[in-house]
Design a protein around this motif. Structure first.
Motif, PDB file in Angstrom:
ATOM      1  N   ILE A 348       0.849  -1.189   0.000  1.00 44.57           N
ATOM      2  CA  ILE A 348       0.000   0.000   0.000  1.00 44.57           C
ATOM      3  C   ILE A 348       0.887   1.243   0.000  1.00 44.57           C
ATOM      4  O   ILE A 348       1.768   1.385   0.853  1.00 44.57           O
ATOM      5  N   GLU A 349       0.665   2.116  -0.946  1.00 42.28           N
ATOM      6  CA  GLU A 349       1.481   3.330  -1.075  1.00 42.28           C
ATOM      7  C   GLU A 349       1.209   4.274   0.099  1.00 42.28           C
ATOM      8  O   GLU A 349       0.061   4.488   0.486  1.00 42.28           O
ATOM      9  N   LYS A 350       2.282   4.789   0.684  1.00 41.18           N
ATOM     10  CA  LYS A 350       2.163   5.545   1.932  1.00 41.18           C
ATOM     11  C   LYS A 350       1.265   6.770   1.805  1.00 41.18           C
ATOM     12  O   LYS A 350       0.412   7.030   2.667  1.00 41.18           O
ATOM     13  N   ASP A 351       1.449   7.551   0.743  1.00 45.18           N
ATOM     14  CA  ASP A 351       0.643   8.761   0.586  1.00 45.18           C
ATOM     15  C   ASP A 351      -0.838   8.428   0.474  1.00 45.18           C
ATOM     16  O   ASP A 351      -1.690   9.117   1.062  1.00 45.18           O
ATOM     17  N   TYR A 354      -2.049   7.348   4.018  1.00 47.48           N
ATOM     18  CA  TYR A 354      -2.169   8.488   4.933  1.00 47.48           C
ATOM     19  C   TYR A 354      -3.325   9.406   4.541  1.00 47.48           C
ATOM     20  O   TYR A 354      -4.005   9.965   5.405  1.00 47.48           O
ATOM     21  N   THR A 355      -3.553   9.548   3.254  1.00 44.71           N
ATOM     22  CA  THR A 355      -4.674  10.365   2.789  1.00 44.71           C
ATOM     23  C   THR A 355      -6.001   9.766   3.231  1.00 44.71           C
ATOM     24  O   THR A 355      -6.957  10.485   3.554  1.00 44.71           O
ATOM     25  N   ALA A 356      -6.056   8.428   3.262  1.00 46.98           N
ATOM     26  CA  ALA A 356      -7.301   7.731   3.616  1.00 46.98           C
ATOM     27  C   ALA A 356      -7.521   7.628   5.114  1.00 46.98           C
ATOM     28  O   ALA A 356      -8.638   7.314   5.549  1.00 46.98           O
ATOM     29  N   ILE A 357      -6.503   7.883   5.929  1.00 45.81           N
ATOM     30  CA  ILE A 357      -6.612   7.663   7.369  1.00 45.81           C
ATOM     31  C   ILE A 357      -7.770   8.427   8.014  1.00 45.81           C
ATOM     32  O   ILE A 357      -8.520   7.839   8.813  1.00 45.81           O
ATOM     33  N   PRO A 358      -7.980   9.711   7.724  1.00 47.57           N
ATOM     34  CA  PRO A 358      -9.111  10.400   8.367  1.00 47.57           C
ATOM     35  C   PRO A 358     -10.459   9.725   8.099  1.00 47.57           C
ATOM     36  O   PRO A 358     -11.277   9.574   9.013  1.00 47.57           O
ATOM     37  N   LYS A 359     -10.687   9.297   6.841  1.00 49.12           N
ATOM     38  CA  LYS A 359     -11.936   8.587   6.520  1.00 49.12           C
ATOM     39  C   LYS A 359     -11.993   7.252   7.250  1.00 49.12           C
ATOM     40  O   LYS A 359     -13.049   6.871   7.799  1.00 49.12           O
ATOM     41  N   MET A 360     -10.872   6.523   7.292  1.00 48.59           N
ATOM     42  CA  MET A 360     -10.872   5.223   7.960  1.00 48.59           C
ATOM     43  C   MET A 360     -11.168   5.380   9.449  1.00 48.59           C
ATOM     44  O   MET A 360     -11.886   4.558  10.039  1.00 48.59           O
ATOM     45  N   ALA A 361     -10.623   6.415  10.068  1.00 53.16           N
ATOM     46  CA  ALA A 361     -10.877   6.647  11.492  1.00 53.16           C
ATOM     47  C   ALA A 361     -12.359   6.917  11.750  1.00 53.16           C
ATOM     48  O   ALA A 361     -12.946   6.387  12.698  1.00 53.16           O
ATOM     49  N   VAL A 362     -12.961   7.736  10.889  1.00 52.36           N
ATOM     50  CA  VAL A 362     -14.394   8.036  11.025  1.00 52.36           C
ATOM     51  C   VAL A 362     -15.222   6.774  10.819  1.00 52.36           C
ATOM     52  O   VAL A 362     -16.145   6.476  11.590  1.00 52.36           O
ATOM     53  N   THR A 378      -9.963   7.939  20.975  1.00 56.71           N
ATOM     54  CA  THR A 378     -10.503   9.124  20.327  1.00 56.71           C
ATOM     55  C   THR A 378     -10.187   9.031  18.831  1.00 56.71           C
ATOM     56  O   THR A 378      -9.396   8.179  18.406  1.00 56.71           O
ATOM     57  N   GLN A 379     -10.780   9.903  18.061  1.00 55.13           N
ATOM     58  CA  GLN A 379     -10.489   9.903  16.626  1.00 55.13           C
ATOM     59  C   GLN A 379      -9.014  10.198  16.386  1.00 55.13           C
ATOM     60  O   GLN A 379      -8.388   9.601  15.500  1.00 55.13           O
ATOM     61  N   GLU A 380      -8.430  11.076  17.179  1.00 58.35           N
ATOM     62  CA  GLU A 380      -7.019  11.412  17.028  1.00 58.35           C
ATOM     63  C   GLU A 380      -6.134  10.210  17.358  1.00 58.35           C
ATOM     64  O   GLU A 380      -5.120   9.961  16.684  1.00 58.35           O
ATOM     65  N   GLU A 381      -6.504   9.449  18.383  1.00 56.97           N
ATOM     66  CA  GLU A 381      -5.733   8.257  18.725  1.00 56.97           C
ATOM     67  C   GLU A 381      -5.841   7.198  17.640  1.00 56.97           C
ATOM     68  O   GLU A 381      -4.862   6.487  17.340  1.00 56.97           O
ATOM     69  N   LEU A 382      -7.012   7.087  17.032  1.00 53.69           N
ATOM     70  CA  LEU A 382      -7.183   6.146  15.924  1.00 53.69           C
ATOM     71  C   LEU A 382      -6.284   6.525  14.749  1.00 53.69           C
ATOM     72  O   LEU A 382      -5.663   5.657  14.124  1.00 53.69           O
ATOM     73  N   ILE A 383      -6.227   7.774  14.448  1.00 58.39           N
ATOM     74  CA  ILE A 383      -5.370   8.248  13.359  1.00 58.39           C
ATOM     75  C   ILE A 383      -3.916   7.864  13.624  1.00 58.39           C
ATOM     76  O   ILE A 383      -3.211   7.362  12.740  1.00 58.39           O
ATOM     77  N   GLU A 384      -3.469   8.056  14.858  1.00 61.71           N
ATOM     78  CA  GLU A 384      -2.096   7.702  15.214  1.00 61.71           C
ATOM     79  C   GLU A 384      -1.874   6.198  15.156  1.00 61.71           C
ATOM     80  O   GLU A 384      -0.821   5.721  14.713  1.00 61.71           O
ATOM     81  N   LEU A 385      -2.869   5.411  15.583  1.00 63.43           N
ATOM     82  CA  LEU A 385      -2.749   3.951  15.527  1.00 63.43           C
ATOM     83  C   LEU A 385      -2.632   3.451  14.089  1.00 63.43           C
ATOM     84  O   LEU A 385      -1.875   2.514  13.809  1.00 63.43           O
ATOM     85  N   TYR A 386      -3.370   4.040  13.180  1.00 60.05           N
ATOM     86  CA  TYR A 386      -3.242   3.662  11.770  1.00 60.05           C
ATOM     87  C   TYR A 386      -1.824   3.927  11.270  1.00 60.05           C
ATOM     88  O   TYR A 386      -1.253   3.132  10.514  1.00 60.05           O
ATOM     89  N   LYS A 387      -1.244   5.035  11.687  1.00 62.66           N
ATOM     90  CA  LYS A 387       0.125   5.361  11.269  1.00 62.66           C
ATOM     91  C   LYS A 387       1.124   4.374  11.855  1.00 62.66           C
ATOM     92  O   LYS A 387       2.057   3.931  11.173  1.00 62.66           O
ATOM     93  N   ILE A 388       0.918   4.001  13.118  1.00 59.43           N
ATOM     94  CA  ILE A 388       1.801   3.011  13.749  1.00 59.43           C
ATOM     95  C   ILE A 388       1.697   1.671  13.029  1.00 59.43           C
ATOM     96  O   ILE A 388       2.703   1.008  12.754  1.00 59.43           O
ATOM     97  N   ALA A 389       0.477   1.268  12.708  1.00 58.21           N
ATOM     98  CA  ALA A 389       0.259  -0.028  12.060  1.00 58.21           C
ATOM     99  C   ALA A 389       0.885  -0.092  10.672  1.00 58.21           C
ATOM    100  O   ALA A 389       1.308  -1.157  10.222  1.00 58.21           O
ATOM    101  N   TYR A 390       0.961   1.041  10.005  1.00 58.25           N
ATOM    102  CA  TYR A 390       1.463   1.052   8.625  1.00 58.25           C
ATOM    103  C   TYR A 390       2.880   0.496   8.540  1.00 58.25           C
ATOM    104  O   TYR A 390       3.210  -0.266   7.629  1.00 58.25           O
ATOM    105  N   GLU A 391       3.722   0.854   9.527  1.00 58.15           N
ATOM    106  CA  GLU A 391       5.121   0.415   9.504  1.00 58.15           C
ATOM    107  C   GLU A 391       5.470  -0.470  10.699  1.00 58.15           C
ATOM    108  O   GLU A 391       6.641  -0.610  11.053  1.00 58.15           O
ATOM    109  N   TYR A 392       4.476  -1.071  11.308  1.00 58.18           N
ATOM    110  CA  TYR A 392       4.694  -1.879  12.503  1.00 58.18           C
ATOM    111  C   TYR A 392       5.656  -3.029  12.213  1.00 58.18           C
ATOM    112  O   TYR A 392       5.536  -3.721  11.206  1.00 58.18           O
TER     113      TYR A 392
END
Length: 394
Positions: A348-351, A354-362, A378-392
């Motif tokens: 999955i291409e990073k950009d 990351y562009t999709a993360i706000p929609k995925m969190a919602v 929170t929605q902000e924590e979900l956004i951060e978790l998606y970023k962590i998971a991307y390169e986990y």
């Protein structure tokens, strides 16, 4: 963390048949439900001969059979509409799903919509209640993972807005589940890994869920025990029928457990990834599970430590925190051995991600599953978790 209510209802298929070669019983049970069956499956199951075997078993009991084999991906609303049209054209009065969770979920949706009408998305969040008895449905899984044969939920992607719709009502429960481990012998290592981790995710999340209760806990713990002790065996040797049977029963129990206690944050985050980037459900669960458990640990350390006994066979003197960490580390190592990479390694291409993360969190929050997590993000924590998971790192 655990709810304070003291009275619970347990939903389960009307009949569960399990054991080696139990598939052969499908005709005997189907004739009690109808006269002509629609077999819902996919091209792979047809190639393996399972669809033809099912037809033969049905005809042996005097039943007619038609088939819908259009399922070529995770379940989408168009499959439901296509299958429903065949059901009506062929005048079938019983449905038999043969395959993985996609086939079973589509069959559930068709069974309900056939008698209650409307669009499958109408039933999301109980907006439309299935008040009329669905077409009878026999679910026959060919993988040990989704547990869909034992749940009252279906997950169907809305192809208009790319949202995986989590739809849960008692009407979606199959009338009969036939769990034959022999059918799972054909699963290749990659599918065995994905579905096995899916089942483990179901069991762990239902045990940690805020909606867990005594009965669901019993099923979850038994499932975890069976899966942890057999998943690598079937991954490394797909012909090990004893291990396959243990995985099939574990998957069934995990399905029953989460159907009654719900899943949580892993599944809430996983569904948008599947809808937008077409990562198979079990794989996306595996990519998320260790990171989500790390995030949740402080809020469920006692419950997580309970699971340490299934991973710790030697040291009896570990602290609760050590046991909790052992669970997370063991799952990470398990995923590594089964070659489950992170989202970046999936391609999955990073950009784009990351562009999709706000929609995925919602979308994750809207599904309702994260609210069952021991630690509700929170929605902000979900956004951060998606970023962590991307390169986990596994």
């Amino acid at each position: 963390m655990i709810q304070t209510k003291t009275i619970f209802a347990v939903n389960s298929p009307g009949t569960i048949i399990y054991g080696r070669n139990s598939f052969e019983e499908v005709g005997e049970y189907a004739k009690k439900l109808g006269t002509k069956a629609l077999i819902i499956s996919d091209p792979i199951m047809e190639k393996l001969g399972f669809v033809n075997q099912c037809s033969t078993f049905l005809k042996g009991q005097g039943l007619g059979a038609a088939s819908y084999l259009g399922i070529k991906s995770e379940p989408v609303d168009t499959y439901v509409m296509e299958g429903l049209e065949i059901l009506q054209d062929e005048e079938c009065d019983v449905i038999i799903s043969v395959g993985g969770g996609s086939c079973i979920d589509v069959a559930k949706a068709i069974a309900v919509v056939a008698t209650n009408g409307g669009y499958i998305g109408d039933y999301m969040k109980m907006q439309k209640i299935a008040e009329i008895t669905p077409i009878p449905h026999i679910a026959i899984p060919t993988t040990a993972g989704t547990g869909s044969e034992a749940t009252d939920a279906t997950v169907i992607t809305n192809t208009t807005n790319d949202v995986k719709m989590m739809i849960k009502q008692p009407a979606f429960l199959p009338n009969i589940a036939i769990v034959d481990p022999v059918l799972t012998l054909t699963s290749p290592p990659s599918i065995t890994a994905a579905t096995g981790i899916d089942a483990l995710s179901h069991a762990i999340e239902s045990y940690l869920s805020r909606l867990a209760h005594t009965y669901s806990n019993m099923l979850a713990l038994s499932a975890i025990d069976l899966i942890v002790n057999n998943i690598l065996k079937v991954y490394e040797d797909g012909s090990d029928l004893d291990a396959r049977e243990a995985m099939s029963i574990g998957s069934l129990q995990a399905g029953q457990s989460f159907s009654n206690a719900s899943v949580a944050l892993v599944h809430g985050m996983s569904r948008p990834i599947g809808a937008l980037f077409h990562v198979p459900h079990g794989i996306s669960n595996a990519m998320l599970l260790p990171a989500v458990l790390e995030y949740s640990k402080d809020a469920c350390i006692e419950r997580l430590a309970d699971l340490g006994k299934f991973f710790n066979k030697k040291d009896k003197n570990l602290s609760q925190e050590e046991l909790a960490d052992l669970v997370i580390d063991s799952i990470r190592e398990m995923c590594k051995k089964m070659k489950i990479g992170n989202l970046q390694e999936w391609g999955i291409e990073k950009d784009a991600f990351y562009t999709a993360i706000p929609k995925m969190a919602v979308d994750a929050i809207a599904s309702g599953s994260p609210a069952n997590n021991p630690k509700v993000p929170t929605q902000e924590e979900l956004i951060e978790l998606y970023k962590i998971a991307y390169e986990y790192e596994f």
